[in-house]
Scaffold this motif. Structure first.
Motif, PDB file in Angstrom:
ATOM      1  N   ASN A 259       0.861  -1.173   0.000  1.00  0.00           N
ATOM      2  CA  ASN A 259       0.000   0.000   0.000  1.00  0.00           C
ATOM      3  C   ASN A 259       0.902   1.229   0.000  1.00  0.00           C
ATOM      4  OD1 ASN A 259      -2.444  -1.452   0.126  1.00  0.00           O
ATOM      5  ND2 ASN A 259      -2.261  -1.663   2.333  1.00  0.00           N
TER       6      ASN A 259
ATOM      7  N   SER B 110       1.666   5.097   0.344  1.00  0.00           N
ATOM      8  CA  SER B 110       1.165   6.302   1.009  1.00  0.00           C
ATOM      9  C   SER B 110       2.299   7.312   1.123  1.00  0.00           C
ATOM     10  CB  SER B 110       0.609   5.953   2.395  1.00  0.00           C
ATOM     11  OG  SER B 110       1.625   5.384   3.211  1.00  0.00           O
TER      12      SER B 110
ATOM     13  N   ALA C 148      -4.064  14.152   1.157  1.00  0.00           N
ATOM     14  CA  ALA C 148      -3.317  12.981   1.605  1.00  0.00           C
ATOM     15  C   ALA C 148      -2.825  13.200   3.021  1.00  0.00           C
ATOM     16  CB  ALA C 148      -2.143  12.716   0.666  1.00  0.00           C
TER      17      ALA C 148
ATOM     18  N   MET D  42      -2.051   7.243   5.101  1.00  0.00           N
ATOM     19  CA  MET D  42      -3.289   6.948   4.382  1.00  0.00           C
ATOM     20  C   MET D  42      -2.948   6.362   3.011  1.00  0.00           C
ATOM     21  SD  MET D  42      -6.346   9.510   3.159  1.00  0.00           S
ATOM     22  CE  MET D  42      -5.428  10.111   1.747  1.00  0.00           C
ATOM     23  N   PRO D  43      -3.388   5.105   2.704  1.00  0.00           N
ATOM     24  CA  PRO D  43      -3.047   4.501   1.407  1.00  0.00           C
ATOM     25  C   PRO D  43      -3.636   5.297   0.249  1.00  0.00           C
ATOM     26  CG  PRO D  43      -3.863   2.844   2.957  1.00  0.00           C
ATOM     27  CD  PRO D  43      -4.148   4.182   3.565  1.00  0.00           C
ATOM     28  N   ILE D  44      -2.815   5.531  -0.747  1.00  0.00           N
ATOM     29  CA  ILE D  44      -3.254   6.211  -1.961  1.00  0.00           C
ATOM     30  C   ILE D  44      -3.387   5.212  -3.107  1.00  0.00           C
ATOM     31  CG2 ILE D  44      -2.750   8.052  -3.588  1.00  0.00           C
ATOM     32  CD1 ILE D  44      -3.320   9.024  -0.765  1.00  0.00           C
TER      33      ILE D  44
END
Length: 371
Positions: A67, A69, A195, A199-201
């Motif tokens: 993931n 971030s 963002a 926090m996963p982008i």
């Protein structure tokens, strides 16, 4: 008139006898055709001794996924990829607004310039007092004070430079790059989204490696070991692959009492297979030892699925009678092992059955063994 009637009667009788003769010939030909033996191939059931199997359902996943971030808070100003894109290691994925960092770096640069000016002044004083001390024109106390001041200013300059290094490192968090080559499988934010740190982008999966993750119950985990073979049927593709157990999670504390087992998929069998597909998995363990001594002599009776005849809820197969005719035998089936199925009852382990026939079989049809 009487002669005409006699002629008509004679013609009718001839027609009747002709029809009877034709029907008789057709019947003889049919009986001759039916009496021709059908060529068949006989086989004995396969037997597997003490082979433990476990049937579970699993899901295909990438062997390596991440993931993506950022450690900085800011608005996403550039998003270079979308779902399904193939990316290379080091490729730019997205950028986060770095206005705050630019301002902070300007402040740090100003602090460095100020510290450098103070350092140059302190260095001159230190050099001058060192010369005066050697000439005995300054006391040792005065030199100690100048030396302390010089070291303090030098430490302030070093701290300012390290702060600049920290700010420069934070700039890399605003330009996020792919950690490895793979495929973008999930996009959790869009251009302009805020963002936050952690926090996963995006989610990236390595496309070169796939595995099957299954949950094994407590009663079966003890019979599974690393290297055991596993048959995986992917229903959506109607494709069966064979893999090996490469990882066994020794704890079920965080998986609801189930033990997570990973099964590798050979590279040459990964074509058309995607992460997220479901698979029915059969784990084969040769390390299983029956605890009941009475069960050690038992074996499974296996026959090919192609030899099974299904009629409604009934299953059967053809065997050979003493008169060399086909005999339909109803059987009770158990588990399926690849292209074979277990026969629980209705067929003895040393009893031959018809594996293949050169024609349609029926009860009582004469047959001849081709082998």
């Amino acid at each position: 008139m009487k002669l005409k009637s006699i002629i008509i009667s004679a013609a009718s009788i001839s027609l009747i006898f002709g029809t009877i003769a034709c029907s008789k010939e057709e019947k003889i030909a049919k009986e001759k055709l039916q009496s021709k033996p059908i060529q068949v191939v006989l086989s004995l059931p396969n037997a597997q001794n003490n082979l433990a199997t476990t049937d579970v359902t699993g899901q295909i996943e990438a062997t390596h996924q991440a993931n993506i971030s950022t450690r900085m808070m800011g608005y996403i100003t550039k998003l270079q990829v979308k779902i399904g894109d193939h990316v290379k290691a080091g490729q730019l994925l997205f950028e986060v607004n770095n206005t705050d960092l630019l301002a902070k770096r300007a402040q740090v640069d100003a602090s460095i310039r100020q510290a450098e000016a103070a350092f140059h002044s302190a260095q001159k004083d230190y050099d001058r007092f060192t010369t005066l001390y050697k000439q005995q024109s300054a006391s040792a106390k005065e030199l100690d004070q100048i030396t302390l001041q010089y070291n303090s200013v030098k430490a302030s300059l070093d701290a300012a430079k390290e702060m600049r290094n920290e700010v420069n490192a934070q700039f890399s968090y605003t330009h996020v790059r792919a950690p490895f080559s793979g495929v973008v499988t999930q996009k959790l934010a869009d251009l302009g989204s805020l963002a936050s740190p952690g926090m996963p982008i995006l989610t990236i999966e390595q496309s070169s490696g796939l595995q099957v993750s299954v949950s094994v119950p407590e009663a079966s985990i003890s019979s599974i070991q690393l290297g055991d073979q596993a048959s995986c049927m992917i229903k959506s593709l109607n494709k069966e692959i064979t893999g090996k157990v490469v990882q066994i999670n020794p704890s079920s504390q965080f998986s609801g009492g189930q033990y997570i087992v990973k099964i590798s998929i050979p590279t040459d069998q990964q074509k058309s297979i995607y992460a997220g597909m479901y698979a029915n998995v059969r784990l084969h363990s040769k390390h299983h030892k029956p605890t009941n001594m009475a069960l050690q002599g038992e074996s499974k009776i296996l026959v090919p699925l192609s030899s099974i005849i299904s009629k409604g809820q009934l299953n059967g197969l053809y065997t050979l009678s003493a008169e060399n005719t086909a005999l339909l035998r109803w059987v009770r089936l158990g588990k399926t092992f690849g292209d074979q199925v277990e026969v629980l009852s209705g067929l003895a382990k040393n009893e031959a059955y018809i594996k293949w026939a050169d024609g349609a079989l029926s009860n009582g049809a004469p047959v001849i063994n081709k082998q």
